[in-house]
Design an enzyme around this catalytic site. Structure first.
Site, PDB file in Angstrom:
ATOM      1  N   GLN A   1       0.835  -1.201   0.000  1.00  0.00           N
ATOM      2  CA  GLN A   1       0.000   0.000   0.000  1.00  0.00           C
ATOM      3  C   GLN A   1       0.871   1.253   0.000  1.00  0.00           C
ATOM      4  O   GLN A   1       1.223   1.785   1.043  1.00  0.00           O
ATOM      5  CB  GLN A   1      -0.955   0.004   1.201  1.00  0.00           C
ATOM      6  CG  GLN A   1      -1.952   1.124   1.093  1.00  0.00           C
ATOM      7  CD  GLN A   1      -3.066   1.027   2.109  1.00  0.00           C
ATOM      8  OE1 GLN A   1      -3.227   0.049   2.810  1.00  0.00           O
ATOM      9  NE2 GLN A   1      -3.841   2.077   2.190  1.00  0.00           N
ATOM     10  N   PHE A   2       1.183   1.739  -1.200  1.00  0.00           N
ATOM     11  CA  PHE A   2       2.046   2.910  -1.323  1.00  0.00           C
ATOM     12  C   PHE A   2       1.396   4.160  -0.748  1.00  0.00           C
ATOM     13  O   PHE A   2       2.076   5.122  -0.409  1.00  0.00           O
ATOM     14  CB  PHE A   2       2.474   3.133  -2.778  1.00  0.00           C
ATOM     15  CG  PHE A   2       1.406   3.698  -3.670  1.00  0.00           C
ATOM     16  CD1 PHE A   2       1.322   5.066  -3.872  1.00  0.00           C
ATOM     17  CD2 PHE A   2       0.495   2.864  -4.297  1.00  0.00           C
ATOM     18  CE1 PHE A   2       0.336   5.593  -4.699  1.00  0.00           C
ATOM     19  CE2 PHE A   2      -0.481   3.382  -5.117  1.00  0.00           C
ATOM     20  CZ  PHE A   2      -0.571   4.749  -5.317  1.00  0.00           C
ATOM     21  N   THR A   3       0.074   4.177  -0.597  1.00  0.00           N
ATOM     22  CA  THR A   3      -0.603   5.365  -0.078  1.00  0.00           C
ATOM     23  C   THR A   3      -0.261   5.644   1.384  1.00  0.00           C
ATOM     24  O   THR A   3      -0.531   6.744   1.880  1.00  0.00           O
ATOM     25  CB  THR A   3      -2.132   5.274  -0.255  1.00  0.00           C
ATOM     26  OG1 THR A   3      -2.618   4.130   0.445  1.00  0.00           O
ATOM     27  CG2 THR A   3      -2.500   5.176  -1.728  1.00  0.00           C
TER      28      THR A   3
END
Length: 153
Positions: free
Chosen positions: A78-80
């Site tokens: 999850q790069f967010t």
């Protein structure tokens, strides 16, 4: 490397309306790989995750780790988690590692996790649009940042 650890009764991931992963009783790990992260970050993050005492003993106190209970783990990229919202209304993800670099470190993290004697280990699909469903147990949600770990793990 940043992670959100959620103690779960169950969790599952779907991609294109097809279930690709599911676990019972353990943790959901949302994992963000930051530019500059290394395999060393992966090692320290995995050690912290499996040894973190977030499962209750008979008195209801957090005293058991994923290792102790042999719980399952579902790891989702999850790069967010690396969003920077300081300016404007649109988050910037410039702190996230490039996809190829992030994928390599994500896979190394999962491989390190699989070396521990815990329950089933599942993953989401790196880079995919996923639907993640969970039943949070507690709820217990713990943020981790490998760059802020002390030398005593």
């Amino acid at each position: 490397m940043k992670a959100i650890i959620q103690r779960v009764k169950s969790a599952r991931v779907e991609v294109n309306h097809h279930e690709i992963a599911n676990i019972n009783g353990g943790i959901l790990v949302l994992l963000g790989i930051q530019s500059g992260d290394s395999f060393s970050d992966a090692e320290s993050m995995v050690k912290k995750i499996v040894e973190l005492r977030i499962f209750s003993n008979q008195e209801g106190k957090f005293d058991h780790s994923l290792l102790d209970i042999k719980g399952d783990a579902l790891v989702v990229s999850q790069f967010t988690l690396l969003a920077n919202c300081q300016k404007g209304r649109r988050p910037s993800f410039s702190q996230a590692a490039p996809p190829k670099e992030a994928s390599n470190i994500f896979n190394k993290t999962v491989a390190l996790l699989k070396a521990y004697p815990i329950g089933k280990i599942q993953t989401g699909q790196f880079g995919a649009d996923m639907q993640v469903e969970l039943i949070n147990d507690g709820p217990v949600t713990i943020p981790l940042d490998s760059r802020k770990f002390s030398s005593f793990q």
